[in-house]
Design a protein around this motif. Structure first.
Motif, mmCIF file in Angstrom:
data_model
loop_
_atom_site.group_PDB
_atom_site.id
_atom_site.type_symbol
_atom_site.label_atom_id
_atom_site.label_comp_id
_atom_site.label_asym_id
_atom_site.label_seq_id
_atom_site.Cartn_x
_atom_site.Cartn_y
_atom_site.Cartn_z
ATOM 1 N N ASN A 234 1.101 -1.171 -0.505
ATOM 2 C CA ASN A 234 -0.066 0.648 0.102
ATOM 3 C C ASN A 234 0.618 1.091 -0.157
ATOM 4 O OD1 ASN A 234 -2.983 -1.529 0.484
ATOM 5 N ND2 ASN A 234 -1.813 -1.551 2.510
ATOM 6 N N THR A 235 0.962 2.555 -0.808
ATOM 7 C CA THR A 235 0.629 3.722 -0.283
ATOM 8 C C THR A 235 0.758 4.296 1.201
ATOM 9 O OG1 THR A 235 0.573 4.005 -2.833
ATOM 10 C CG2 THR A 235 1.248 5.726 -1.446
ATOM 11 N N MET A 236 2.010 4.355 1.257
ATOM 12 C CA MET A 236 2.307 4.716 3.144
ATOM 13 C C MET A 236 1.974 6.596 2.548
ATOM 14 S SD MET A 236 6.123 3.298 3.527
ATOM 15 C CE MET A 236 6.545 2.691 2.193
ATOM 16 N N SER A 237 0.681 6.938 2.570
ATOM 17 C CA SER A 237 0.329 8.169 2.000
ATOM 18 C C SER A 237 0.096 9.627 3.253
ATOM 19 C CB SER A 237 -1.004 7.924 1.872
ATOM 20 O OG SER A 237 -1.679 7.390 3.141
ATOM 21 N N ARG A 238 0.800 8.952 4.242
ATOM 22 C CA ARG A 238 0.643 9.177 6.226
ATOM 23 C C ARG A 238 2.520 9.642 6.101
ATOM 24 N NH1 ARG A 238 -3.513 6.802 9.424
ATOM 25 N NH2 ARG A 238 -5.573 7.151 8.389
ATOM 26 N N ILE A 239 3.465 8.960 5.127
ATOM 27 C CA ILE A 239 5.073 9.213 5.687
ATOM 28 C C ILE A 239 5.567 10.398 5.452
ATOM 29 C CG2 ILE A 239 6.148 9.237 2.614
ATOM 30 C CD1 ILE A 239 6.977 7.033 5.633
ATOM 31 N N ILE A 240 6.179 10.728 6.907
ATOM 32 C CA ILE A 240 6.514 12.814 7.018
ATOM 33 C C ILE A 240 8.322 11.731 6.834
ATOM 34 C CG2 ILE A 240 7.301 14.107 8.782
ATOM 35 C CD1 ILE A 240 4.889 12.914 10.224
ATOM 36 N N THR A 241 9.000 11.212 7.440
ATOM 37 C CA THR A 241 10.430 10.960 7.099
ATOM 38 C C THR A 241 11.114 9.999 6.787
ATOM 39 O OG1 THR A 241 10.874 10.358 9.347
ATOM 40 C CG2 THR A 241 10.885 12.834 8.750
ATOM 41 N N ALA A 242 11.693 9.415 5.380
ATOM 42 C CA ALA A 242 12.074 8.167 4.895
ATOM 43 C C ALA A 242 13.620 8.331 4.629
ATOM 44 C CB ALA A 242 11.670 7.891 4.167
ATOM 45 N N THR B 209 6.296 9.404 -1.860
ATOM 46 C CA THR B 209 5.886 10.252 -1.943
ATOM 47 C C THR B 209 5.901 11.860 -1.611
ATOM 48 O OG1 THR B 209 3.892 10.405 -3.472
ATOM 49 C CG2 THR B 209 5.917 10.150 -4.688
ATOM 50 N N SER B 210 4.480 11.585 -0.417
ATOM 51 C CA SER B 210 4.390 12.430 0.970
ATOM 52 C C SER B 210 5.111 12.745 1.357
ATOM 53 C CB SER B 210 3.547 11.730 1.482
ATOM 54 O OG SER B 210 3.157 10.723 1.640
ATOM 55 N N ALA B 211 6.508 11.789 1.362
ATOM 56 C CA ALA B 211 7.405 12.798 2.714
ATOM 57 C C ALA B 211 7.905 14.095 2.650
ATOM 58 C CB ALA B 211 8.791 11.679 2.339
ATOM 59 N N LYS B 212 7.931 14.134 4.069
ATOM 60 C CA LYS B 212 8.579 15.447 4.050
ATOM 61 C C LYS B 212 9.996 16.086 3.924
ATOM 62 C CE LYS B 212 4.754 17.655 5.858
ATOM 63 N NZ LYS B 212 3.994 18.197 7.360
ATOM 64 N N ARG B 213 11.164 14.423 4.274
ATOM 65 C CA ARG B 213 12.195 14.613 4.734
ATOM 66 C C ARG B 213 12.537 13.370 4.191
ATOM 67 N NH1 ARG B 213 14.297 18.348 7.888
ATOM 68 N NH2 ARG B 213 15.969 16.825 8.950
ATOM 69 N N LEU B 214 13.644 13.371 3.086
ATOM 70 C CA LEU B 214 13.964 11.790 2.386
ATOM 71 C C LEU B 214 15.678 11.972 2.686
ATOM 72 C CD1 LEU B 214 13.222 9.881 1.051
ATOM 73 C CD2 LEU B 214 13.430 11.620 -1.029
ATOM 74 N N PHE B 215 16.426 11.370 3.391
ATOM 75 C CA PHE B 215 17.407 10.700 2.645
ATOM 76 C C PHE B 215 18.270 9.431 1.298
ATOM 77 C CE2 PHE B 215 21.163 7.538 2.850
ATOM 78 C CZ PHE B 215 22.169 8.753 3.598
ATOM 79 N N LEU B 216 18.787 9.481 0.545
ATOM 80 C CA LEU B 216 18.326 8.806 -0.376
ATOM 81 C C LEU B 216 20.330 8.245 -1.032
ATOM 82 C CD1 LEU B 216 15.937 9.677 -4.022
ATOM 83 C CD2 LEU B 216 15.553 7.783 -1.534
ATOM 84 N N ARG C 187 5.962 16.584 -3.822
ATOM 85 C CA ARG C 187 5.510 17.799 -3.446
ATOM 86 C C ARG C 187 5.540 18.552 -2.171
ATOM 87 N NH1 ARG C 187 2.611 19.799 -8.110
ATOM 88 N NH2 ARG C 187 2.015 17.798 -9.194
ATOM 89 N N SER C 188 5.648 17.310 -1.186
ATOM 90 C CA SER C 188 5.906 17.240 0.145
ATOM 91 C C SER C 188 7.153 17.737 0.513
ATOM 92 C CB SER C 188 5.364 16.604 1.418
ATOM 93 O OG SER C 188 3.517 16.427 0.436
ATOM 94 N N LEU C 189 7.338 17.243 -0.236
ATOM 95 C CA LEU C 189 9.429 16.816 0.127
ATOM 96 C C LEU C 189 10.571 18.575 0.185
ATOM 97 C CD1 LEU C 189 11.983 15.186 0.771
ATOM 98 C CD2 LEU C 189 12.420 15.691 -1.360
ATOM 99 N N ILE C 190 10.437 18.345 1.542
ATOM 100 C CA ILE C 190 10.815 20.230 2.100
ATOM 101 C C ILE C 190 12.523 19.807 2.785
ATOM 102 C CG2 ILE C 190 11.517 22.084 4.155
ATOM 103 C CD1 ILE C 190 8.356 21.317 4.521
ATOM 104 N N HIS C 191 13.468 18.842 2.860
ATOM 105 C CA HIS C 191 14.511 18.928 3.137
ATOM 106 C C HIS C 191 14.909 17.300 2.432
ATOM 107 C CE1 HIS C 191 17.824 18.832 5.891
ATOM 108 N NE2 HIS C 191 18.905 18.142 5.336
ATOM 109 N N LEU C 192 15.944 17.447 1.652
ATOM 110 C CA LEU C 192 16.508 16.601 0.739
ATOM 111 C C LEU C 192 17.612 16.298 1.127
ATOM 112 C CD1 LEU C 192 16.289 13.893 -1.193
ATOM 113 C CD2 LEU C 192 16.758 15.952 -3.258
ATOM 114 N N THR C 193 18.453 15.180 1.202
ATOM 115 C CA THR C 193 20.035 13.999 1.150
ATOM 116 C C THR C 193 20.593 13.308 0.807
ATOM 117 O OG1 THR C 193 19.790 15.102 3.995
ATOM 118 C CG2 THR C 193 21.743 13.367 3.186
ATOM 119 N N ILE C 194 21.298 13.570 -0.392
ATOM 120 C CA ILE C 194 21.819 12.717 -1.294
ATOM 121 C C ILE C 194 23.389 12.134 -1.209
ATOM 122 C CG2 ILE C 194 22.533 12.657 -3.127
ATOM 123 C CD1 ILE C 194 20.254 12.355 -3.722
#
Length: 427
Positions: free
Chosen positions: A245-253, A270-277, A293-300
């Motif tokens: 199922n799509t994790m529509s409530r995800i905040i950080t990943a 895609t609902s994540a606000k903070r993402l590390f990849l 669309r909700s992503l504010i903080h990205l770490t690569i």
């Protein structure tokens, strides 16, 4: 005058709870009549079989008698550190009768010479721990029992290097936790689980750690957690990954994996606000048309050879990104060729419209890195601060020379740019 003894029982019990071992707590009974029975009400008990080099028989007797005499209505924390001398579950039998434990921690020493596994008594499974809210197991062996498993109040479950009966038993264990909100699983070699199936509608925090295990190419995990808010996966195996199922409530990943099979996993975040990849490839990394669309903080991270392509893909699909951080991990993946910066694949007028903060950690000053920094400084029209952290110390003159790597036009293109600074750092 003994001023400490004049304190209220609540304060004294709080002091006793800070002692590192229950043996020290019990020893306070000889101080005076005031302390004789006080230890029996301490809400935190820690039993360490290596403490003061106690032998197996004395340790087991001490655990059994102290638990019999203990009178606290609720034990907030019951902590066992086993394996130095006993390495068996005999000392847990009395603890199984204590049905008023909120947090149970069992740590087994991996260096133990004992071949007898630590097995949880059946009383733990069949509803004997109805008040248990936290269960943490390290290096334990869980054996299937015929009686039903029930942890009706369990909200936190931490399983580190635990061995199970098999896939079915692991699923049975999780299904016995109807209100579980926090799950951390660190798999080990020969844990008897090929497909880690996690189906928990109440789960909010999930942390998975799978290291490279020889011969497990066809293995992996299944995630079905519609209420999940925080996800961290460190997976150095090459198994498959299935998200039901799509994790529509995800905040950080945080996703750090070896396998290139990321399309379904990232497409559900895609609902994540903070993402590390930290991904091995950008080809089909996530479904076409997915927008963060909700992503504010990205770490690569720059560990993987395809990190540049991952960066380009995510930047183009993150219209509201405010913070971008690039980090270089210590280890690199062999001598595989790395992609070159291809600015022509980007559309500057639609890129980084809201970026405010940019940071590069462990900057190496390669030609590719220079081009990436110069590009970001040029197209991020709302950039307020850019920070470059070098991987080695540089003097003032060298810092000025490095600043010249980026044309003034690049640094001034952002009308909002308040600070562009170099941070000196020695590794």
């Amino acid at each position: 005058m003994d001023r400490i003894s004049q304190l209220h029982d609540e304060l004294l019990l709080g002091i006793l709870s800070l002692l590192p071992n229950t043996k020290d707590v019990v020893a306070t009974m000889v101080l005076s009549k005031r302390w004789r029975f006080l230890w029996m009400m301490v809400p935190r008990l820690v039993y360490d079989d290596s403490y003061q080099k106690i032998d197996y028989e004395r340790f087991s007797t001490f655990v059994d008698r102290s638990l019999v005499l203990h009178k606290a209505p609720v034990i907030e924390t019951l902590h066992f550190k086993l394996g130095h001398i006993c390495g068996s579950g005999d000392t847990l039998l009395r603890a199984a009768e204590k049905c008023c434990v909120r947090q149970l921690i069992i740590e087994v020493d991996t260096c133990s010479n004992s071949e007898t596994p630590v097995v949880l008594p059946r009383s733990f499974y069949n509803g004997g721990c109805r008040m248990l809210t936290t269960l943490k197991l390290t290096n334990a062996v869980l054996v299937d029992v015929s009686t039903p498993i029930s942890f009706p109040s369990l909200k936190m479950l931490v399983l580190k290097s635990v061995t199970y009966e098999g896939d079915g038993y692991f699923r049975k264990l999780l299904s016995s936790c109807p209100v579980l909100e926090y799950l951390s699983v660190q798999q080990c070699q020969d844990d008897n689980v090929s497909i880690l199936s996690i189906r928990l509608p109440s789960l909010k925090h999930l942390f998975l750690y799978r290291h490279l295990i020889v011969g497990n190419v066809g293995e992996g995990f299944v995630i079905d957690t519609p209420s999940l808010e925080h996800l961290k996966i460190v997976d150095y195996s090459y198994g498959s990954r299935v998200v039901k199922n799509t994790m529509s409530r995800i905040i950080t990943a945080s996703i750090d994996i070896f396998s290139p099979q990321t399309k379904q996993l990232l497409g559900s975040l895609t609902s994540a606000k903070r993402l590390f990849l930290c991904l091995p490839t950008s080809k089909d990394a996530y479904p076409v048309g997915s927008i963060f669309r909700s992503l504010i903080h990205l770490t690569i991270c720059t560990w993987e050879t395809e990190w540049l392509n991952v960066l380009i893909h995510v930047l183009r699909d993150s219209p509201n990104l405010k913070t971008l951080k690039i980090v270089r991990l210590i280890y690199l993946r062999g001598e595989e060729p790395r992609p070159c910066w291809n600015e022509t694949s980007l559309v500057p007028e639609y890129l980084l419209p809201s970026l405010e903060t940019f940071e590069w950690e462990k900057y190496e000053r390669t030609e590719t890195e220079k081009e990436v920094v110069a590009f970001i400084l040029r197209v991020a029209s709302c950039l307020k601060q850019a920070t470059i952290i070098c991987s080695e110390s540089i003097d003032h003159d060298k810092k000025l020379e490095m600043l010249n790597d980026f044309p003034i036009s690049s640094r001034r293109s952002s009308a909002c740019l308040l600070a562009f600074c170099w941070t000196l750092k020695s590794e």
